[in-house]
Design an enzyme around this catalytic site. Sequence first.
Site, PDB file in Angstrom:
ATOM      1  CB  ILE A  66       3.407   2.747   4.804  1.00 14.12           C
ATOM      2  CG1 ILE A  66       2.410   3.650   5.177  1.00 14.12           C
ATOM      3  CG2 ILE A  66       4.719   2.502   5.636  1.00 14.12           C
ATOM      4  CD1 ILE A  66       2.004   3.355   6.814  1.00 14.12           C
TER       5      ILE A  66
ATOM      6  CB  SER B  99       0.543  -6.944  -2.655  1.00 13.34           C
ATOM      7  OG  SER B  99      -0.584  -5.889  -2.642  1.00 13.34           O
ATOM      8  NE  ARG B 100      -5.897  -8.182   0.153  1.00 10.27           N
ATOM      9  CZ  ARG B 100      -6.922  -7.335   1.146  1.00 10.27           C
ATOM     10  NH1 ARG B 100      -8.086  -8.152   1.014  1.00 10.27           N
ATOM     11  NH2 ARG B 100      -6.837  -6.319   1.548  1.00 10.27           N
TER      12      ARG B 100
ATOM     13  N   GLY C 190       0.797  -1.092  -0.118  1.00 15.08           N
ATOM     14  CA  GLY C 190      -0.025  -0.043  -0.014  1.00 15.08           C
ATOM     15  C   GLY C 190       0.874   1.099   0.114  1.00 15.08           C
TER      16      GLY C 190
ATOM     17  CB  ALA D 201       2.620  -3.189  10.085  1.00 14.98           C
ATOM     18  NE  ARG D 202      -1.864  -1.176  15.125  1.00 15.48           N
ATOM     19  CZ  ARG D 202      -1.631   0.001  14.624  1.00 15.48           C
ATOM     20  NH1 ARG D 202      -0.261   0.025  14.279  1.00 15.48           N
ATOM     21  NH2 ARG D 202      -2.594   1.012  14.584  1.00 15.48           N
TER      22      ARG D 202
ATOM     23  CG  HIS E 240       3.082   2.009  17.974  1.00 14.68           C
ATOM     24  ND1 HIS E 240       2.428   1.226  18.257  1.00 14.68           N
ATOM     25  CD2 HIS E 240       3.050   2.618  17.068  1.00 14.68           C
ATOM     26  CE1 HIS E 240       1.661   1.229  17.107  1.00 14.68           C
ATOM     27  NE2 HIS E 240       2.114   2.348  16.425  1.00 14.68           N
ATOM     28  CB  ILE E 241       8.174   6.658  17.704  1.00 14.82           C
ATOM     29  CG1 ILE E 241       9.368   6.022  17.359  1.00 14.82           C
ATOM     30  CG2 ILE E 241       8.175   6.679  19.373  1.00 14.82           C
ATOM     31  CD1 ILE E 241      10.761   6.730  17.773  1.00 14.82           C
ATOM     32  N   GLY E 242       6.511   5.134  14.922  1.00 18.66           N
ATOM     33  CA  GLY E 242       6.555   5.307  13.480  1.00 18.66           C
ATOM     34  C   GLY E 242       6.118   6.844  12.805  1.00 18.66           C
TER      35      GLY E 242
ATOM     36  CD  GLU F 214       2.644  -1.271  20.600  1.00 23.55           C
ATOM     37  OE1 GLU F 214       2.762  -1.969  19.430  1.00 23.55           O
ATOM     38  OE2 GLU F 214       1.869  -0.150  20.493  1.00 23.55           O
TER      39      GLU F 214
HETATM   40  C1  GLV Z   1       0.312   3.811  14.096  1.00 25.92           C
HETATM   41  O1  GLV Z   1       0.576   2.591  14.068  1.00 25.92           O
HETATM   42  C2  GLV Z   1      -0.859   3.918  13.100  1.00 25.92           C
HETATM   43  O2  GLV Z   1      -1.654   2.952  12.963  1.00 25.92           O
HETATM   44  O3  GLV Z   1      -1.000   5.081  12.780  1.00 25.92           O
END
Ligand code: GLV
Length: 317
Positions: free
Chosen positions: A156, A175-176, A154, A235-236, A283-285, A265
């Site tokens: 990102i 990717s799909r 996507g 991502a997660r 988690h500072i993306g 988390e």
């Molecule tokens: C951060 O992890 C977001 O989903 O914006």
Amino acid sequence: MKISITRKIPETALQLLREADFEINISTIDRPLNSDELIKCCKNADGIICLLTDKFDKDMIDKLTKCKVIANYAVGFNNIDIEYAKEKNIIVTNTPDILTEATADTALLLMLSCARRSFEAEKFLRDGKFNGWSPDLFLGMDLSGKILGVIGAGKIGQAVAKRAYSFGMKIIYFSRGQKREIENKFKAKKVSLKKLLSSSDFVSIHLNLSESTKNLLSKENLNLLKKTAVVVNTARGEILDEDYLIKMLKSNKIFAAGFDVYRNEPKINPELKNLNNVVLLPHIGSATFDTRNKMAELAAKNVINVLKGKKALTPVN
Ligand code: GLV
Ligand code: GLV
């Protein structure tokens, strides 16, 4: 109309909401809210701006008496039951696009830090161990000429591919759908997940968390990685089997891993902190001044639009 905001967010949002003549109620608790606190904060609100740490499951959504819009201050929205919200005529929005560049930067930061062992090296220096230049001090991996596997192509994922391409990396992606843009601009090639994992030198994860992506990087799939691979996740946490990845890192089955997100988390598996071949960020993306301001602005505009009877800018349900 009343807007509840579950945590202090940038002033730009508050200004817009005040100009629109809304009454604002901001939680004064400076940590993620528990469910009782979340109910108390949100139950009588017409619109809510919430964080990715606020869980709006069926029970929570049932507690909302008047809510028309939940604006998540994040691009990911796995913290909200969007289908159930829809049944209850609540529009859910997120903050896509504006955090793409900042998050892609974080993925590169993790890739570079892992490749060049920057955490270990800096710690060594701070511990007073640097006695002079040495031919074999902290040897790491090149990015140039290596294969980057982008999981989830996507916005990102594509922004990461753009950066990696300019570093001289070859890009493959999983990717799909077929993503023409990443193929045309960065000569990326679509492959199966198994092929991606077995042939990549670097792997970067850019998927939404959903039932279909949960544990996608299972033990079986992680076992396909090269012994020299670097894996980074912005991502997660739930997308990969963290416990198994830790086992692999402990026994040097891969070179290194970079984490910005974690399975439980904010609890961090203590074993992770004892490893030298990991880079651990809290988690500072998307955490840049500009990006967070824009996220706040977009969240506010989504709330305003919905409550004024206009279309949400970035709805997800
Ligand atoms: C951060 O992890 C977001 O989903 O914006
Ligand atoms: C490193 O500092 C070099 O000059 O090669």
